[in-house]
Scaffold this motif. Sequence first.
Motif, PDB file in Angstrom:
ATOM      1  N   LEU A  76       0.833  -1.203   0.000  1.00 22.44           N
ATOM      2  CA  LEU A  76       0.000   0.000   0.000  1.00 22.44           C
ATOM      3  C   LEU A  76       0.867   1.252   0.000  1.00 22.44           C
ATOM      4  CD1 LEU A  76      -3.085  -0.608   2.303  1.00 22.44           C
ATOM      5  CD2 LEU A  76      -2.608  -1.351  -0.015  1.00 22.44           C
ATOM      6  N   SER A  77       1.845   1.306   0.900  1.00 20.67           N
ATOM      7  CA  SER A  77       2.596   2.555   0.996  1.00 20.67           C
ATOM      8  C   SER A  77       3.528   2.746  -0.192  1.00 20.67           C
ATOM      9  CB  SER A  77       3.346   2.636   2.321  1.00 20.67           C
ATOM     10  OG  SER A  77       4.292   1.606   2.385  1.00 20.67           O
ATOM     11  N   THR A  80       1.382   3.549  -3.422  1.00 23.02           N
ATOM     12  CA  THR A  80       0.836   4.901  -3.341  1.00 23.02           C
ATOM     13  C   THR A  80       1.930   5.941  -3.526  1.00 23.02           C
ATOM     14  OG1 THR A  80      -0.773   4.053  -1.767  1.00 23.02           O
ATOM     15  CG2 THR A  80      -0.600   6.421  -1.955  1.00 23.02           C
ATOM     16  N   SER A  81       3.037   5.770  -2.809  1.00 23.32           N
ATOM     17  CA  SER A  81       4.042   6.836  -2.894  1.00 23.32           C
ATOM     18  C   SER A  81       4.767   6.818  -4.238  1.00 23.32           C
ATOM     19  CB  SER A  81       5.017   6.774  -1.720  1.00 23.32           C
ATOM     20  OG  SER A  81       5.876   5.682  -1.872  1.00 23.32           O
ATOM     21  N   SER A  84       2.307   8.402  -6.725  1.00 22.68           N
ATOM     22  CA  SER A  84       2.007   9.810  -6.484  1.00 22.68           C
ATOM     23  C   SER A  84       3.223  10.683  -6.798  1.00 22.68           C
ATOM     24  CB  SER A  84       1.503  10.032  -5.056  1.00 22.68           C
ATOM     25  OG  SER A  84       2.483   9.676  -4.121  1.00 22.68           O
ATOM     26  N   PHE A 157      -3.491   0.394  -5.704  1.00 21.90           N
ATOM     27  CA  PHE A 157      -2.941   1.511  -4.945  1.00 21.90           C
ATOM     28  C   PHE A 157      -1.989   2.372  -5.758  1.00 21.90           C
ATOM     29  CE2 PHE A 157      -5.261  -0.563  -1.783  1.00 21.90           C
ATOM     30  CZ  PHE A 157      -5.626   0.453  -0.908  1.00 21.90           C
ATOM     31  N   GLY A 161      -2.522   6.170  -5.866  1.00 17.38           N
ATOM     32  CA  GLY A 161      -1.397   7.098  -5.718  1.00 17.38           C
ATOM     33  C   GLY A 161      -1.367   8.108  -6.846  1.00 17.38           C
ATOM     34  N   SER A 175       2.349  13.257   1.465  1.00 17.21           N
ATOM     35  CA  SER A 175       2.632  12.303   2.540  1.00 17.21           C
ATOM     36  C   SER A 175       1.496  12.226   3.548  1.00 17.21           C
ATOM     37  CB  SER A 175       3.941  12.678   3.227  1.00 17.21           C
ATOM     38  OG  SER A 175       3.955  14.048   3.508  1.00 17.21           O
ATOM     39  N   PRO A 178      -0.989   8.965   2.927  1.00 21.88           N
ATOM     40  CA  PRO A 178      -0.400   7.698   3.380  1.00 21.88           C
ATOM     41  C   PRO A 178      -0.218   7.666   4.899  1.00 21.88           C
ATOM     42  CG  PRO A 178       0.780   8.537   1.485  1.00 21.88           C
ATOM     43  CD  PRO A 178      -0.201   9.596   1.865  1.00 21.88           C
ATOM     44  N   LEU A 182      -3.673   5.753   5.284  1.00 17.77           N
ATOM     45  CA  LEU A 182      -3.325   4.376   4.924  1.00 17.77           C
ATOM     46  C   LEU A 182      -2.641   3.608   6.043  1.00 17.77           C
ATOM     47  CD1 LEU A 182      -2.165   4.563   1.196  1.00 17.77           C
ATOM     48  CD2 LEU A 182      -4.300   3.703   2.162  1.00 17.77           C
ATOM     49  N   THR A 183      -1.628   4.222   6.659  1.00 19.58           N
ATOM     50  CA  THR A 183      -0.895   3.496   7.698  1.00 19.58           C
ATOM     51  C   THR A 183      -1.804   3.132   8.878  1.00 19.58           C
ATOM     52  OG1 THR A 183       1.063   4.656   6.975  1.00 19.58           O
ATOM     53  CG2 THR A 183       1.229   3.489   9.056  1.00 19.58           C
TER      54      THR A 183
END
Lengths: 260, 315
Positions: A76-77, A80-81, A84, A157, A161, A175, A178, A182-183
Amino acid sequence: MNFLSLNLRGALAIFTNELARFFRTVFGSILSPVLTTSLYFIVFGAAIGSQMDPSQFGGVSYGAFIVPGLLMLTLLSESTSNASFGIYMPRFTGAIYELLSAPVGVAETLIGFVGAAACKSLIIAAIILLTALLFVDYSIAHPVYAVGYIVLVAAAFSLFGFILGVWADGFEKLSIIPMLVLTPLTFLGGTFYSIRMLDEPWQTVAQFNPVFYLINGLRWTFTGQADVPIALAFGMTLGFVVLCIAVIAVIFKTGWRLRG
Amino acid sequence: MDNPILDIRDLSKTYKSGTVALAGVDLQIRKGEIFALLGPNGAGKTTLIGAVCGLLRPTGGTIEAFGLDVAKHWRQVRRRIGLVPQELAFDMFGRVDHSVEFSRGMFGCPPNAARIEEVLRSLSLWDKREAKIRELSGGMKRRVMIAKALSHDPELLFLDEPTAGVDVELRRDMWRQIGALRDAGTTIILTTHYIEEAQEMADRVGVINRGKLLLVDDKASIMAQLGRTEARITLETPLAALPETLAAYPVTLEDGGRTLRYRGGDGTGKGKREIAELVRALVLGNIAFSEIDTHDSTLEDIFVDLLEGRDGVPA
Ligand SMILES: Nc1ncnc2c1ncn2[C@@H]1O[C@H](COP(=O)(O)OP(=O)(O)OP(=O)(O)O)[C@@H](O)[C@H]1O
Ligand SMILES: [Mg+2]
């Protein structure tokens, strides 16, 4: 739109350019998620996990139980990052002019940016699964489903992102989602526990967390057991992919945040 | 104009902020020409280019390139258009050659190392091909932007202030290169603040201000229309009205009657002749003067006049 008129070369150019950017900073982009996840494996999987009773986790060791959860956290992280940043950076530097003036539409953009972002997180996911072997003993009950599910989540994701990167108008916004959404959802969604361990009303509340379904879907492919029906988990993930693609199509149609 | 390569009709753009950047622009560009768009800061030049190249959505009007509507047939049209934007913008950490290859690919062209080499060499970037873009000087960076725009061999090329911040020598060099592109058949639309640049290179010139095109014409005919010679004669004593004897000449009184301004001629020497006659008439009429300043008018004069809305300028 006719498939034959797609600018596949353009899509490929974006894809390889994005991957090249990733490999340019390969050390940081791979090392940091792998290191973070390894720490979780060491602390929770090996150290604390050895004290846990496997019967609470459907008979698998605690270490093996958290592998899919941690994998999901990373997927996920990272997805997404990666996605993005991939689209936000050219917006920030102004280099987006080239994308906007090129014969490149939604499809090419998705293949290029989202495909590359998903690819990157799949590479990281593979490395994490391999490193996990160093610390915990796990097996994958349904390997084909596992791969399919991981790819689906990475795509979902990365799409998400991409939308985030188009929406953000500052680095902090990139940031914030996320970090603030998300976290926490991933942690609360059962990365480290089974929701059966929760008391009411928290057990019910947890079921409103979409990430709960993602983690349990993935956990099913690993351990063969989950807190929810697998079809529901797959359905939710697929629905999320479709929703994201629809949002991106609207973004391109209206030019929102991309074309002034 | 028959079969213009670019046909802009009643184009308007109002930004979300409410700024009217374009207020009904009509413009046709001829295939193979160099067209210079002149205008002060904020006139709408970049907005006009952005509307054609797909960077922004026009509020109204239509744009056709190569006979195709750019909004409908954007895929076909964009392949054939190149853009060098006003600002330097790229992935600074990328390599020069990779960046140019990337551009070519994005526009749907197959890899072609020979063509990339040709483009890089023509812009004196071949030696720097393996350098990171951020290691280049500003002028070189600008040439990388041009190389990227040329990588897919566009038929229609937009250069938004290509020589801003470029030293004189390099500017001349760029002019030569732009000339070479035109000779190779590329149609070029450039914006500039340097009148000298338009005068040097353009076939036709358009003057834009506050989102409106004030004038579009062949450079040569603008110059001829407006008269090539201008004289300012400073008078010893101010005149209340133009003397009868001067009425036949294209002269005006300015500065409270202290300056007699002549604008005339057609670029054939008629202006200089008339000024000589004018001076004779002044002497005969006992009108004393202390100074005569003459010069051939340039696009700059025309430009300044247009913007100040002085008369004597064809609408
Ligand atoms: N993205 C934007 N949002 C809002 N207003 C804008 C935007 N871009 C330009 N403008 C405004 O539109 C007008 C025209 O701007 P434009 O950039 O087209 O001018 P220009 O002729 O290119 O000027 P310059 O010579 O300074 O480059 C200006 O008033 C400018 O402030
Ligand atoms: Mg501008």
